[in-house]
Design a protein around this motif. Structure first.
Motif, mmCIF file in Angstrom:
data_model
loop_
_atom_site.group_PDB
_atom_site.id
_atom_site.type_symbol
_atom_site.label_atom_id
_atom_site.label_comp_id
_atom_site.label_asym_id
_atom_site.label_seq_id
_atom_site.Cartn_x
_atom_site.Cartn_y
_atom_site.Cartn_z
ATOM 1 N N LYS A 405 0.843 -1.210 0.000
ATOM 2 C CA LYS A 405 0.000 0.000 0.000
ATOM 3 C C LYS A 405 0.870 1.249 0.000
ATOM 4 N N LEU A 406 1.906 1.232 0.828
ATOM 5 C CA LEU A 406 2.828 2.372 0.887
ATOM 6 C C LEU A 406 3.462 2.615 -0.477
ATOM 7 N N ALA A 407 3.913 1.551 -1.131
ATOM 8 C CA ALA A 407 4.551 1.678 -2.445
ATOM 9 C C ALA A 407 3.584 2.235 -3.482
ATOM 10 N N LEU A 408 2.330 1.770 -3.459
ATOM 11 C CA LEU A 408 1.333 2.239 -4.433
ATOM 12 C C LEU A 408 1.015 3.722 -4.248
ATOM 13 N N MET A 409 0.925 4.171 -3.000
ATOM 14 C CA MET A 409 0.618 5.578 -2.734
ATOM 15 C C MET A 409 1.805 6.486 -3.043
ATOM 16 N N ALA A 410 2.991 6.068 -2.611
ATOM 17 C CA ALA A 410 4.166 6.926 -2.750
ATOM 18 C C ALA A 410 4.659 7.011 -4.191
ATOM 19 N N SER A 411 4.229 6.060 -5.034
ATOM 20 C CA SER A 411 4.678 6.065 -6.434
ATOM 21 C C SER A 411 3.600 6.587 -7.377
#
Length: 512
Positions: A405-411
Motif C-alpha cells: 500500500k505504501l509503495a502504491l501511494m508513494a509512487s
C-alpha cells in the motif's frame, strides 16, 4: 567517518554462522557478510552427554575458518555465542578452554532464558507487533516466548530441536505415518505442560532457518510476487498444506524443493510439525516470519545499553528515517507538504469528501515521507523506481500488504501507471480498496504539487464544497505562479478519483 563493522558467531546445534554487520549513519546494523557451516553439533553429543572429540574438532575447524573471513574487516567488536549443543554438553568447560586457547574468540554459552530473550528482543525491535508468541527451533532446543505490550511475559526452552526430534522419532530420513503420529502427540503433550500457551489467538512469530525455509517454500509454490521474507504471513491452512506436500516427497525430491536448503531437507518435516502443532495449541491468528533472530537480539542489547530500555521507541519510524537517510530526502519539504496535506485531509474529512477515514491519515502521512523517492535514481522513471524500491525492500514494522500500500501511494503518477503497478496484486484487494488506495495516492501527489518549488509558498488553505464542485483556496506568502501551474496540472488525478470538479483559487496574503 570510518566504517564500523561488528561480527557475531552463532554456534547452534545444527549450523554455525558468522555474520558481519555494518553500522549505518542512523546507528542501525546492516548485514554485509553471512557465512554458514552445517556442523550438526547435536549429533556429536554422546549418551552420557559429552560432546565427542570429533564434535569439538568440527567446532574448532569452523571457527578457524571464520578467523580468515574476519581478517578482511577492521572490527569494532566480535561476539561469539553458543546455544543448546554446547549448553547441554557435560564437558562444556573443556570446550570453552579449547576455544579460548586455539582461536581468537571468547565463546559465551547462552542460558535457555538468554536464548529465548534475544529472540523476543529481535522480534519486538523489528516488527510493529505488540503481542504474540515467538518460536525458534534450532537443532537441539526450541525456545518459545509470549510478549504483550512489547514486554516479555513468559519464556521457555524445550530440550528438543529439529535434529534431535528426527533422531528420536524417525528411523529413516522420511517418517512413517505412525512415526508422524507419535511426533505429533509428543509435541502436543509437551506444549500442554505450559498453561500460558493455550488459546491466546495472537500471531505466532517464527525465527531461524526452519521458519525461513517454510516461508520460502510457501512463496515459491504461490509464485509470490513481492521480494522479502521478513514479516511474511501464513495461515493455518498454508502450514498444513506445506507439511502434507513435503510428506509426499522422496528425499531426492525434497532436496530439490525450491526454497528449501539442501542441508535442511532431512529436518524440515519435524520443524514444520513443531510450527503447526504450536499454531494449534496457541490458536494463533497467523504465522509470521521474523528474519531477525538471536544474533540481532544480541546486538540490539548492545546498541541500547545505557538507554534504560532494550526496546526501540518506534520500529516503523526508525525504518522510515532509514529510508530518508538512504535516499537523501528533503525533510523541510516533507514537513511542509505534511502540513498542507493535514489541512486538506481534515477539511475533506469534515465535509465528507472522498469518504476519508481517520485511519487513512496515518497511511497518507507515512507515504508522504517517501513520496517519489525513486527520483534519487532517475527522474524520468521515478514512479517505477519508487514502487519497486518500496514494494521490494524490507521495512521493519510493516507487513507485506502494508508495504505494498505504501509503495502504491508513494509512487502514484496517474491512473494508468497505478493500474499497471497494482495488476499483479489485484486479488489482494477488493475493488473498493483499490479505488481508495488510488484516491490517497492522487491526494498525496496533488499535495506535493503545491510545494513544487520547495519554497513553502502556500501557507494554508480552505476547502468549500457546493453541490459536486470543490473549491480550494490557497493562501500564499510569495509569488505562486509555479505552484499554480503544477496544482492546475495535477488536480485532474484527484478529480478523477473523487469524481468531482476542483477549482483552485490562489490568493496572495498581502491582498487578502
Amino acid at each position: 567517518m570510518a566504517k564500523q563493522y561488528y561480527g557475531i558467531i552463532d554456534i547452534g546445534s545444527n549450523s554455525i554462522r558468522l555474520v558481519v554487520y555494518l553500522r549505518d549513519k542512523g546507528g542501525r546494523l546492516r548485514e554485509v557478510e553471512n557465512v554458514k557451516a552445517v556442523a550438526r553439533l547435536s549429533t556429536y553429543l554422546q549418551e552420557e552427554g559429552e560432546l565427542s572429540r570429533d564434535g569439538i574438532d568440527k567446532l574448532l575447524d569452523t571457527l578457524k575458518s571464520f578467523e580468515g573471513v574476519l581478517a578482511t574487516y577492521d572490527l569494532e567488536q566480535t561476539v561469539c555465542v553458543a546455544t543448546a549443543a554446547i549448553r547441554q554438553s557435560v564437558n562444556q568447560a573443556e570446550i570453552l578452554e579449547e576455544v579460548t586457547e586455539r582461536t581468537r574468540f571468547d565463546m559465551r554459552i547462552l542460558s535457555e532464558e538468554e536464548e529465548a530473550f534475544y529472540g523476543y528482543l529481535a522480534v519486538v525491535n523489528s516488527t510493529s507487533l505488540t503481542e504474540g508468541f515467538t518460536v525458534d527451533i534450532g537443532g537441539g532446543s526450541t525456545e518459545i516466548t509470549y510478549f504483550k505490550d512489547r514486554k516479555l511475559i513468559h519464556s521457555h526452552s524445550f530440550p528438543f530441536g529439529a535434529v534431535t526430534l528426527k533422531q528420536r522419532f524417525f528411523k529413516k530420513d522420511l517418517p512413517t505415518e505412525e512415526e508422524m503420529t507419535n511426533l505429533r502427540q509428543f509435541l502436543k503433550d509437551s506444549f500442554q505442560t505450559l498453561s500460558w500457551l493455550n488459546g491466546k489467538k495472537v500471531p505466532l512469530v517464527g525465527i531461524g532457518g526452519g521458519a525461513r525455509n517454510v516461508v520460502q517454500i510457501d512463496q515459491n509454490l504461490k509464485e509470490y510476487p513481492l521480494a522479502g521474507l521478513h514479516q511474511y504471513k501464513m495461515l493455518d491452512s498454508d502450514l498444513s498444506f506445506i507439511k502434507n506436500y513435503l510428506l509426499t516427497l522422496s528425499m531426492k525430491k525434497l532436496q530439490k524443493v525450491e526454497g528449501l536448503s539442501k542441508d535442511r531437507a532431512d529436518i524440515i518435516i519435524p520443524a514444520t510439525e513443531v510450527f503447526h502443532s504450536l499454531y494449534d495449541t496457541v490458536r494463533a491468528d497467523g504465522f509470521i516470519l521474523s528474519r531477525k533472530g538471536l544474533r540481532d537480539g544480541v546486538f540490539y542489547e548492545q546498541l541500547t545499553k545505557g538507554m534504560g530500555t532494550h526496546l526501540f521507541p518506534n520500529v516503523l519510524e526508525e525504518s522510515i528515517q532509514e529510508l530518508i537517510n538512504d535516499y537523501e530526502l528533503n525533510m523541510k519539504q516533507i514537513q511542509h507538504v505534511q502540513h498542507l496535506a493535514k489541512e486538506l485531509f481534515t477539511q475533506f474529512h469534515e465535509k465528507g469528501i472522498g469518504s476519508l477515514k481517520k485511519e487513512d491519515w496515518s497511511n497518507v502521512k507515512r507515504a508522504s515521507y517517501v513520496f517519489n523517492l525513486g527520483e534519487y535514481i532517475d527522474d524520468e522513471a521515478s514512479a517505477q523506481h519508487t514502487f519497486y524500491l518500496l514494494a521490494n525492500r524490507t521495512i521493519d514494522g510493516l507487513m507485506h500488504i502494508d508495504r505494498l500500500k505504501l509503495a502504491l501511494m508513494a509512487s502514484f503518477k496517474n491512473k494508468t501507471v497505478f493500474k499497471q503497478f497494482i495488476n499483479p496484486y489485484k486479488t489482494w484487494f477488493l475493488k473498493e480498496e483499490r479505488k481508495h488506495i488510488r484516491l490517497l495516492g492522487a491526494f498525496l501527489k496533488f499535495c506535493y504539487s503545491l510545494d513544487s518549488t520547495r519554497r513553502s509558498t502556500i501557507e494554508s488553505l480552505e476547502v468549500d464544497r457546493k453541490n459536486e464542485e470543490i473549491t480550494i483556496t490557497l493562501y500564499c506568502n510569495k509569488d505562486f505562479m509555479p505552484e499554480e501551474y503544477q496544482g492546475e496540472k495535477q488536480k485532474k488525478h484527484l478529480e478523477k478519483a473523487l469524481k468531482s470538479k476542483i477549482s483552485l483559487s490562489f490568493v496572495a496574503l498581502q491582498d487578502s
